[in-house]
Structures are given as C-alpha cells and as structure tokens.
Design a protein around this motif. Structure first.
Motif, PDB file in Angstrom:
ATOM      1  N   LEU A  94       0.824  -1.209   0.000  1.00 51.45           N
ATOM      2  CA  LEU A  94       0.000   0.000   0.000  1.00 51.45           C
ATOM      3  C   LEU A  94       0.858   1.259   0.000  1.00 51.45           C
ATOM      4  CD1 LEU A  94      -2.728   1.463   0.286  1.00 51.45           C
ATOM      5  CD2 LEU A  94      -2.551   1.110   2.770  1.00 51.45           C
ATOM      6  N   LEU A 125       4.309   2.693   6.449  1.00 51.43           N
ATOM      7  CA  LEU A 125       3.568   3.519   5.500  1.00 51.43           C
ATOM      8  C   LEU A 125       4.311   4.807   5.179  1.00 51.43           C
ATOM      9  CD1 LEU A 125      -0.059   3.096   6.939  1.00 51.43           C
ATOM     10  CD2 LEU A 125       0.891   2.023   4.886  1.00 51.43           C
ATOM     11  N   LEU A 180       0.502   4.847  -1.987  1.00 53.10           N
ATOM     12  CA  LEU A 180      -0.338   5.682  -1.137  1.00 53.10           C
ATOM     13  C   LEU A 180      -0.371   7.124  -1.617  1.00 53.10           C
ATOM     14  CD1 LEU A 180      -2.050   5.528   1.446  1.00 53.10           C
ATOM     15  CD2 LEU A 180      -0.001   6.173   2.738  1.00 53.10           C
ATOM     16  N   VAL A 233      -6.298   5.336   5.909  1.00 53.68           N
ATOM     17  CA  VAL A 233      -5.819   3.967   6.089  1.00 53.68           C
ATOM     18  C   VAL A 233      -6.260   3.481   7.469  1.00 53.68           C
ATOM     19  CG1 VAL A 233      -3.813   2.443   6.168  1.00 53.68           C
ATOM     20  CG2 VAL A 233      -3.817   4.425   4.630  1.00 53.68           C
TER      21      VAL A 233
END
Length: 402
Positions: free
Chosen positions: A94, A123, A98, A104
C-alpha cells in the motif's frame, strides 16, 4: 472506474467488511495478501459480485481509492507471538502507491501499539508521506461473528481510534456508512486494546465453564441445566457454554512478551481451554470401556469439524487434535460435516461419511463436536450406538454430555 474502498486481505475479516461495504453501496475492490479463507457462502459471494465487488492482483489499484482497510491475518507464530508478516506485506504494498488524503485503517488483530509503532513507519517510509498530516491513520477492532444472523455489521457498533482527531473523524465518516453507531476511542492504542479485552473476555469465560463442565461431570451435576437456570438472572451474569476446545481466529493475548506484564487470568484460561481436547478423549475412552469396548480399533465418528456452527471455517478447530489423539490410541476415525467436503489430518485424508445415520449406527462411538443446524440431533441420538455430546445440544437423556 477506481473503487472508493480497498479491502486488503480477503479472509475472515476482509470478506465480511467488503460484503458490508457493497451492501452499503460503496464501490469496493479486494486485494489478497496471502492464502486466506473466509466464511461467506457461495451465494453471498455471488451477490457481492453482482453488486460490483471485484478482486484484483494489481497493486496499482490500491493507489486509486479514498479508503484502504488492512484486514491481513495475524496468526500466532512458532514462538507464540503474533505473526505480522502479512500485515507488513500489505503495508509495504500500500505504501508504494499511497496518495495524500487517503484514509488507512487497520482491523487485523494486533498488540496495542502496533498501528503507531509498526504500521505507521512502514507507510511513511514507503510513501514519503506523514501520517496525521498527509494521510489519515486509524485502528478499528473487527467485530465479525461468522454465521451469526442476529448481529449484522449495520447493527454492530464500530470502535475507532485515530492517530489524530482528524484521523478519527475521517475513519468515523467511512464506518458511519456501514453501521448505525460509531464509538470513538481516545487513540489507536485504546482501540487496539478493546480488541484484546473482547477476545480475552471470551476465552476466560469459556475456560470457566469448561472447568465447570469437568467439575459437574465428577459431581454428577447437569451443567447445561445449571447454565439454563443461571442465565435467567437479569444482571451480573452472561451465559457461556463449554465445548471440546476454543477455535476461531481471535487469539487470546496475555501480552507477557509484549509488555512484560502477563495477564494471569488469560494464561490460566489458555491452559484450561487447551486441555479440553484431551478431556474429550478421556471421556470417550471411559464411555467405550463402560460399554465393553476399547479405544483401540474402535470406530469413532466425529460430527462437525469446523470451529463454529454453520460455517466452513476450520481455523483452530479442536477437531484436528481430537482426531490425532484418537488415531494415536488406535481408533479408526471418520467424520461428517455438511460444510467440509474433504478433511485431512497430518496430510492423510480422513474418511467422510456419506450417510450420517448409517455411519452413526455403524460407529462404536459418535462424538458431536459442532452442532450444525442441519443435524437432526433427536434422530441421531436414536441411531447412534453411543453418543458423546460436547455441546449440550441433544435432548436431556438422549446422549452422554461433556
């Protein structure tokens, strides 16, 4: 056309969430993180597909959604800790796609602190974005109860804890489309700990009634009658029922290795519940002996090998250990389950009974492990030579209860 929602992980958590989203009219795409199994029926899956749900193996689609929910499984690893491998894979996949302003959310079962200390760095490093500023980050404990027709996602409140108040509100706006009530936690750690408390509550209370089952058998007391009477109390009591073990995906967490503070009640509960398959074997051997038979070479039929009634999911089902222990004693084991067309133990297929009543009549002992709705327990108790009911589902006096 890009979907509004990406559900990452299509197992026991992801599929029900995707189903609820599709029902609410949200365009949804599903992305697998590994070998997963869900509990939806083929008919339910067909309805989802007709409602616009689709699966994808293209990670680029994860960068086109407004909301991404990580539902990757977190099984217990060899060392007893939660295995976050699939969560990490999902996060890295992801993160590379992103976009700013994406929300999220993680629903995977994790230790408190995982969203902030594990997921957030993955992330941020993979995207170059900052959580709480460039994208929203939150945790929401899954409250999926497979096979339960009384409590749907729409009628089950969702707890949400965001990294910032804005993160919480963004996640709340999403879940507000799926459920009638949203409950805001103070932050991700509180929301994660809600999941720990709810899971441990179940395991501790099942352990209590499992211990009561052993005690009541020794005392000659009908525990199911005791529970029937006790649950009439309108306060201070919630009925749980014993069984041959505790299956499912919710893993009890004592947090000993995570925080240095073990939860003694949870630790003891795990010991009690993990002993139940062996207790079932002891009861089975005793019943066979009382009827002039030995476990060695006995024909034993297991009914219901899933972890919960009326679903196909076998995750953590005690049936596996019970079958292994029976085979070690020299018993000949077969099974019947309307939801499991084929079943193997240690890579060896277990014979499946085609005709339930004929198989029960032929078996020296039939053990009811799961009370699927399709079972006619009154008729079964008449046909079976010897019936051990581990669920208290048969009529009083019709079988030997756990």
């Amino acid at each position: 056309m890009p979907a509004d929602l990406a559900v990452i992980g299509l197992g026991h958590l992801g599929l029900p969430l995707a189903q609820a989203a599709v029902t609410a009219g949200i365009s949804t795409v599903g992305y697998k993180t590994g070998p997963e199994s869900g509990s939806l029926t083929p008919a339910e899956l067909r309805r989802m597909l007709s409602g616009g749900f689709r699966t994808t193996a293209n990670p680029a689609e994860l960068g086109r959604v407004r909301t991404a929910v990580i539902c990757a499984p977190t099984p217990r690893g060899a060392d007893g800790t939660l295995d976050l491998t699939q969560v990490e894979t999902a996060a890295r996949t992801l993160a590379a796609r992103l976009r700013p302003h994406t929300t999220v959310i993680m629903e995977s079962a994790v230790h408190p602190g995982t969203t902030e200390d594990f997921l957030r760095p993955l992330l941020e490093s993979g995207s170059g974005l900052r959580a709480g500023r460039d994208f929203h980050l939150a945790y929401s404990p899954s409250r999926v109860d497979p096979g339960n027709r009384d409590f749907t996602p729409a009628g089950t409140p969702k707890v949400i804890g965001g990294l910032t108040p804005a993160c919480t509100e963004s996640a709340a706006a999403f879940y507000g489309r799926l459920t009638d009530k949203v409950v805001r936690a103070r932050g991700p750690r509180e929301a994660e700990t809600v999941q720990v408390l709810e899971t441990n509550f179940r395991h501790v209370n099942i352990a209590l009634v499992n211990e009561m089952a052993v005690l009541c058998n020794d005392l000659g007391v009908d525990l199911w009658d005791v529970i029937r009477c006790a649950e009439t109390k309108p306060f201070g009591f919630q009925a749980f029922r014993p069984g041959p073990g505790v299956g499912g995906h919710g893993i009890p967490q004592d947090l000993a290795g995570h925080s240095g503070r073990p939860l003694r009640m949870v630790e003891l509960a795990q010991q009690v519940n993990s002993h139940m398959p062996q207790y079932v074997i002891q009861r089975a051997a005793t019943l066979l002996n009382e009827h002039g038979k030995s476990a060695r070479a006995a024909r034993v039929l297991l009914l219901g090998v899933t972890y919960k009634a009326d679903i196909a999911d076998q995750q953590g089902s005690p049936a596996h250990e019970i079958a292994v222990r029976l085979m070690e004693l020299g018993a000949s084991v077969s099974y019947h389950d309307p939801h499991v067309p084929a079943w193997s133990v240690f890579g060896r297929p277990v014979p499946r009974a085609d005709s339930l009543y004929e198989a029960a009549a032929d078996a020296d002992l039939t053990i009811l492990l799961q009370q699927h709705r399709t079972y006619d327990l009154q008729g079964l108790s008449v046909k079976a030579q010897l019936l051990l009911d581990t669920r208290g589902a048969t009529p009083t006096g019709a079988a030997h209860r756990l």
